[in-house]
Design an enzyme around this catalytic site. Sequence first.
Site, PDB file in Angstrom:
ATOM      1  N   TYR A 171      33.336  57.626  52.301  1.00 58.93           N
ATOM      2  CA  TYR A 171      33.521  58.790  53.158  1.00 58.93           C
ATOM      3  C   TYR A 171      34.196  59.915  52.362  1.00 58.93           C
ATOM      4  CZ  TYR A 171      32.045  55.671  56.896  1.00 58.93           C
ATOM      5  OH  TYR A 171      31.324  54.808  57.675  1.00 58.93           O
ATOM      6  N   CYS A 343      27.023  36.759  60.635  1.00 58.00           N
ATOM      7  CA  CYS A 343      25.583  37.000  60.837  1.00 58.00           C
ATOM      8  C   CYS A 343      25.208  38.475  60.734  1.00 58.00           C
ATOM      9  CB  CYS A 343      25.145  36.446  62.186  1.00 58.00           C
ATOM     10  SG  CYS A 343      25.831  37.356  63.600  1.00 58.00           S
ATOM     11  N   CYS A 359      28.866  40.924  69.788  1.00 58.39           N
ATOM     12  CA  CYS A 359      29.157  39.802  68.899  1.00 58.39           C
ATOM     13  C   CYS A 359      28.295  38.634  69.334  1.00 58.39           C
ATOM     14  CB  CYS A 359      30.636  39.418  68.958  1.00 58.39           C
ATOM     15  SG  CYS A 359      31.031  38.015  67.883  1.00 58.39           S
TER      16      CYS A 359
END
Length: 641
Positions: A171, A343, A359
């Site tokens: 950023y 994941c 989630c």
Amino acid sequence: MLNKMFEPLTIGNMVLKNRFVVPPMVSNYANEDGTCSEQFIAYHEEKAQGGWGLIIVEDYKINPESGGFNRLPGLWHDGQIKSHKELTERVHKHGAKIAAQIYHAGRETSAGISGVQPVAPSAIPDPVVNEMPRELSVEEIELLVEQFGDTALRAQIAGFDAVEIHGAHGYLINQFMSPFSNKRTDQYGGTILNRARFALEIIANIRSKVGAEFPLIYRMSVNEFVEGGLTTQDSKVIAMLLEDAGINVIHASNGVYASSDKIIPPTAVGHAWSASISEEIKKVVSVPVIAVGRINDPLIAESVLRAKQADLIAMGRASLADPHLPNKAKAGQFDTIIRCIGCLQGCIQRNAQQLPIKCLVNPLTGHESERQVTAQDVKKKVVVIGGGVAGMEAAIIAARRGHDVDVYEKDNRLGGQWALASVPPTKEELGSFTAWQIHQLRTSGVKVHLNAEITLEGIQALHPDTVIIATGARPFIPSIPGKDLHHVITANDVLQGKVQPGKNVVVIGGGLVGSETAAHLAGHGHTVSIIELNADIFVGTPSSTKKYLLQDLQQHAVTIMTECTVKEIRENSVIVETRQGEQQILQHIDSVVMAIGSRPVNLLAEQLTERVKNVITIGDAQKVRKAMEAIEEGYMAGLQV
């Protein structure tokens, strides 16, 4: 056991009750005007209730054009203070401290999001966003410094205990700091001191407005992992400059958008992989250092502190998976902790689509104010058919609501296809969720019947009030000549250990199941080829996950044939046709593994609808999708009962 993690720590005028930190993570839960929504507040309040010592709230915009996501919080004007004061008050009520991370996206955004051309230290596009930024003038830089300071002051007025300056992940502040993105030759570029000038001016401006005792945290990408970017050695110098400038805590992260797998690493990356990097920063500063990166277990967190690699531990995705992790760890209830499995599907993959995060292993995430489990006055008889992740989740929630629940599973173990998904290399952590669900079934009083393929008559004999059908899916076998030969097997057969494939294997299907099965076989000494109809393999998989799986396949010399169709399977060969119509014969093939996909298994729903008052079909039994949808449907089915 966790003596270090539960030691208090004083930083300026802030006293933390423990070393558990929720790092800033883009949730996309705030209102588009930068104010707090109830969803945003409840999400953070749940973590405060869960025992976290410090919660750092993500990406407060310093002006309306500074964001890289559509629904970020902001404190660029006084009218936004009120809603954020409600956030801090509700967090404080539970004994947690809360910090506001303030940031500007710089070139890591687009005009489609910010409404203006992105800005940067130099007119060089970010390689991921690939949109040309405008180089900032010195006058504009000076204005931004003031805006950072004003935003920090508003955060202090809103009741935040600290401010984190976002100098990481590519950023704007990081862009100035890094030679990867800063090619200026004026006072803001050319040397490490000049590149650090923007950050140091921001720190000085904030200090002049919030006072000497208000804690300032600086998040940095210690190693950018890109050619020409910041290295750990560079950042040790920067850390020394930051401490001298008045920073109270250094939050040692890594990566930029072009190396995003270092920002949010997938399950293929080892636990606490960057603790050795935070340790290098700790060697050169006297202020506390926060470690972050695949730390999803309190015992791993404790080990990092005992090794003196950090002073605090950020566990972002772990807090998504289980916002009550610290309280459970303190009570020694380790079996009750839901662990992040790495994941990336609910968090970073949805971020990339500008969607609110979820989630996979915790359907409560983002729905803390409307999905709480409460006991019911009337106890019902609930029968769940199928013991995969969807069925187990439904049974757990229904039992928590006080119902009498039976689960019938036709196989000899629970977990369904999810249990098979934990077999390939680096996927073993998926098994932690199965273990958690089984533990919850046991402690919730759910009666589990294995090797029990229940019939329509058997269901009726139980007189259930509700039947939840979670019978999953079975592998799809396409009509390829030779599909019934003895050496043709399914990926499920391989992962269950039902068959032992021969030396030379062809896997038909390059989706995630086929590719991971190929990796599993190749890692165990087989010679493997993947045949895929599409132009690429594992389409729809998060890019970081894909990167490490592809590396695994390449390391084990797996042959990947895309845009190819299997025309025929023979006794010792497979005939493949390319998109151009050319045929190839793959010789000396010992086994052929089918991994084309699955089809729902749901034979009872229609019959049961006429005999049982309430029938709910969930997961793959309804439609074959990903586990995140299946688990969420199971949770919601349990709430409906």
